[in-house]
Every structure is written in C-alpha cells, then in structure tokens.
Design an enzyme around this catalytic site. Structure first.
Site, PDB file in Angstrom:
ATOM      1  N   LYS A   1      30.423  45.082  36.405  1.00  0.00           N
ATOM      2  CA  LYS A   1      31.226  44.768  35.504  1.00  0.00           C
ATOM      3  C   LYS A   1      31.116  46.009  34.791  1.00  0.00           C
ATOM      4  O   LYS A   1      31.195  46.881  33.616  1.00  0.00           O
ATOM      5  CB  LYS A   1      30.230  43.549  34.095  1.00  0.00           C
ATOM      6  CG  LYS A   1      29.489  42.350  34.447  1.00  0.00           C
ATOM      7  CD  LYS A   1      29.414  41.657  33.340  1.00  0.00           C
ATOM      8  CE  LYS A   1      30.014  40.124  33.820  1.00  0.00           C
ATOM      9  NZ  LYS A   1      29.306  38.847  32.758  1.00  0.00           N
TER      10      LYS A   1
ATOM     11  N   LYS B   1      36.257  36.086  43.496  1.00  0.00           N
ATOM     12  CA  LYS B   1      35.691  35.131  43.027  1.00  0.00           C
ATOM     13  C   LYS B   1      36.489  34.467  41.513  1.00  0.00           C
ATOM     14  O   LYS B   1      37.761  35.446  41.503  1.00  0.00           O
ATOM     15  CB  LYS B   1      34.248  35.807  42.118  1.00  0.00           C
ATOM     16  CG  LYS B   1      33.697  34.782  41.104  1.00  0.00           C
ATOM     17  CD  LYS B   1      32.297  34.838  41.365  1.00  0.00           C
ATOM     18  CE  LYS B   1      32.362  35.998  39.563  1.00  0.00           C
ATOM     19  NZ  LYS B   1      31.179  36.754  39.081  1.00  0.00           N
TER      20      LYS B   1
ATOM     21  N   LYS C   1      37.133  34.260  34.831  1.00  0.00           N
ATOM     22  CA  LYS C   1      37.096  34.618  33.471  1.00  0.00           C
ATOM     23  C   LYS C   1      38.200  35.766  32.815  1.00  0.00           C
ATOM     24  O   LYS C   1      39.413  35.600  32.344  1.00  0.00           O
ATOM     25  CB  LYS C   1      36.987  33.909  32.627  1.00  0.00           C
ATOM     26  CG  LYS C   1      35.993  33.019  32.460  1.00  0.00           C
ATOM     27  CD  LYS C   1      34.414  33.001  31.132  1.00  0.00           C
ATOM     28  CE  LYS C   1      33.512  31.489  31.326  1.00  0.00           C
ATOM     29  NZ  LYS C   1      32.371  31.895  30.858  1.00  0.00           N
TER      30      LYS C   1
END
Ligand code: AMP
Ligand code: TRP
Length: 343
Positions: free
Chosen positions: A114, A206, A209
């Site tokens: 992230k 993956k 969102k």
C-alpha cells in the site's frame, strides 16, 4: 469451537464491496452468527490510513453496513457497528504500539504494497495499521477471526502481540486471577474454495476495491446485466475445462473462476471439475453467470433498499456500538489495571 468462543471481524469502508469480500469474508460471518457470539465491525479508523473524503467515508460506512445486512447478517443476532464509535479500540491500539516491535511491523507485506515506492509519504497510521487490528480483536478478547487469505500475516501479528502482552505482564495477570494469560491467541478462520478471489482480468492479482478497472471485479451492488457482462468478459484461455484439479496448474484465471463457482454453489473444486470437465468455456460461463446473479443480484437490491433509509442504518450502528462498548469497557479497565495505570 466451544461456547467460550467469540468471533470478531472487520471490513474497511473504502469503496465497492466485491465478490472477494463476500466469498472470502461475509459468507463466513453469516454462517457463524447463529452458533457464536459475533461482532462485525466497519473499520472506519482503518480506512483513514489512506485519505478518505469525509462525505464518501460516511456513505461507504453505511453502504458496508447495508451490504452486511443484505448478505444475511441479522443485527439482532450479531453486533454490527462502526469502529470509531467504540473509543476503546484506539485506546488499546496505543498500548499495543508499545508492545509490538518495529521489526515485526517492518515485515508486513500489506504496508509495503500500500505504501508503494514512496514510503516517506505514507501515513504513520498505515504503518501502525496492524496494531489497531490486533486491538479490534483483543479488546473483546475474541478467539476466532474469519478473514480472507490476505489477512493471515496480520492475524499472526495479533497473536504475537497477545503473547507478548501476556508474557510482559505475566505477574500482574496472574495476580489478577487469570491462570492462562489475559488475552487469547486469536485464530484465523481461512477456509473454503475462495479465500483469495483474483481479478477477472488478471489471475495473478487479487480482486480489489482499488483496481482501476471495474471489469476486474463483481461488486455486490452490481445489477444482473452488469454481472453477466463482467463474467462474459472475464479472461480465460482457449483450452477446454480439465476434469481434475491437476489440470488447473498454470491456468490461474480458470482456477479463479472454478473457485468462485464452487464457493457460490457450495461445492468443492473437484465436484465442479467433475461436472464441467471437457466442456467449453461458454457452457461454464453461462452457469457461472446464473449462479452469480442468483446470489449477488438480491444483495444489490437489498443494499439499494436499505440505503434509502440511512437513519435506520445509523440507528443499527449506534445500537451495535453500545453493545460492543458494554463488552470492551470492562476488558479495557482490566488492561489498565494490569499495566499500572491509576484509575
Ligand atoms: P477489506 O475490504 O480489505 O477490508 O477486506 C475485508 C475482508 O474481505 C477481509 O477479510 C479480506 O481478507 C477479505 N477479502 C478482501 N479481498 C479479498 C479477495 N480478493 N479474496 C478473498 N477475500 C478477500
Ligand atoms: N485489515 C482487514 C482488511 O483490510 C480489516 C480489519 C480491521 C479486520 N480490523 C480487523 C479484519 C480485525 C479482522 C479482524 O481486510
């Protein structure tokens, strides 16, 4: 599991909930709510570790709550609430910041992903994210945590924190009458054929969102036509379907779709391959569209219906937060006592 168990899990209000969240986490939440004492939390404090527009955050918090209910969670059976209404999460997280070691956090792969290349610009909260997650679970002394595969490392860290707290304060904990340590070592529950649902466009990524392509995921709020279109466009390869699991080797997109179908229809991958082995992709995709629309379609309708009465959602979150606080406050009081804080 015995009846001394307590289940906790969290979902971030950071945008569209998708099929990965549903199969990896929410279906497990629903399956546990009758037999166990369950708390399911919309983790708004975790969401702000990356910037959230305040109005969007509020909307997303309500939408995750609506998705929980539309997926079958009953706010009377389970405690449904948002994290920021129970201040004890943040309070215990601070203590855990002083229990966890920098070296432990430095190993967290989610932070590396992230934060990306520019670590200097990441928030301190993004780095400390796993200590807050440990606090979420342990402020209720929860024993079991249903999550997708991607949360396994964070759960291991939560266990390490619980263990170190129990060791560091062993004398005080024993004096307070707890024979086996104060915090349980929470167990991850990562089971079934879809613990890691992948992107429909790229079997090595993956389903997420934050993927810029909406075609990469099926959102719980998608209508039937959108679901059908996304599955028809999902990446596949030109070979027919194998009859056994060994034939999925090196075919990640296919493996993903088989796992999704198995989870949606409560079958094993082996069962699905027995039924569809040798068949064309078009046949399989048609069945996958039907299964997806049958499960996800009504959830989207439910979300839209619930979102038309936000006052009712807010009332459910407030009620859940009050019930959560009633559990967390006495536990936090004991933690303070153990750590030597004057009250
Ligand atoms: P998040 O949206 O990151 O808050 O995740 C909420 C829950 O959904 C966690 O238990 C995750 O492990 C799970 N989850 C998220 N993405 C996926 C995925 N692609 N496959 C399976 N589980 C997932
Ligand atoms: N980190 C989890 C995720 O992104 C969400 C989460 C926060 C959570 N606190 C938790 C999950 C506690 C389980 C238990 O998916």
């Amino acid at each position: 599991m015995t009846n001394k168990t307590r289940v906790f899990s969290g979902v971030q209000p950071t945008g569209n909930l998708h099929l990965g969240n549903y199969l990896g986490a929410i279906t497990k939440f629903v399956a546990m709510q009758r037999e166990h004492d369950c708390l399911y939390c919309v983790v708004d404090l975790h969401a702000i570790t990356v910037w959230q527009e305040p109005a969007e955050l509020a909307r997303n918090t309500r939408e995750v709550t609506a998705a929980f209910i539309a997926s079958g969670l009953d706010p009377k059976l389970s405690i449904l609430f948002n994290q920021s209404q129970v201040a004890e999460h943040a309070e215990l997280a601070w203590i855990f910041n002083c229990v966890a070691r920098l070296g432990w956090l430095n190993r967290m792969t989610q932070f590396k992903e992230k934060a990306g290349k520019d670590k200097e610009a990441a928030s301190v909260g993004l780095y400390a994210y796993p200590t807050l997650m440990a606090a979420d679970i342990l402020v209720y002394r929860a024993t079991h945590v249903p999550v997708g595969e991607d949360q396994k490392q964070h759960l291991e860290l939560a266990r390490d924190i619980a263990q170190k707290f129990n060791n560091d304060f062993a004398r005080q904990i024993e004096a307070a009458g707890h024979a086996d340590g104060f915090f349980p070592l929470p167990e991850p529950l990562i089971q079934g054929p879809a613990t890691r649902v992948m992107s429909l466009r790229d079997g090595s990524k993956k389903m997420s969102k934050s993927d810029p392509s909406d075609l990469s995921r099926i959102n719980l709020a998608d209508d039937a036509d959108t679901i059908a279109k996304k599955i028809q466009k999902a990446k596949t390869d030109p070979e027919p379907l194998p009859s056994e699991e060994a034939g999925l080797e090196g075919r990640p997109e296919l493996e993903n779709l088989i796992g999704i179908f198995a989870a949606l229809t409560n079958k094993s991958r082996a069962d699905v391959l027995r039924d569809y082995g040798g068949k064309q992709f078009s046949d399989f995709k048609r069945a996958l569209v039907d299964a997806s629309v049958a499960k996800i379609g009504p959830i989207g309708d439910g979300i839209r219906r619930l979102m038309s009465d936000t006052a009712e959602i807010d009332r459910i979150l407030k009620d859940g937060s009050d019930r959560a606080r009633a559990i967390a406050v006495p536990i936090m009081r004991q933690v303070k006592e153990i750590a030597g804080f004057i009250r």
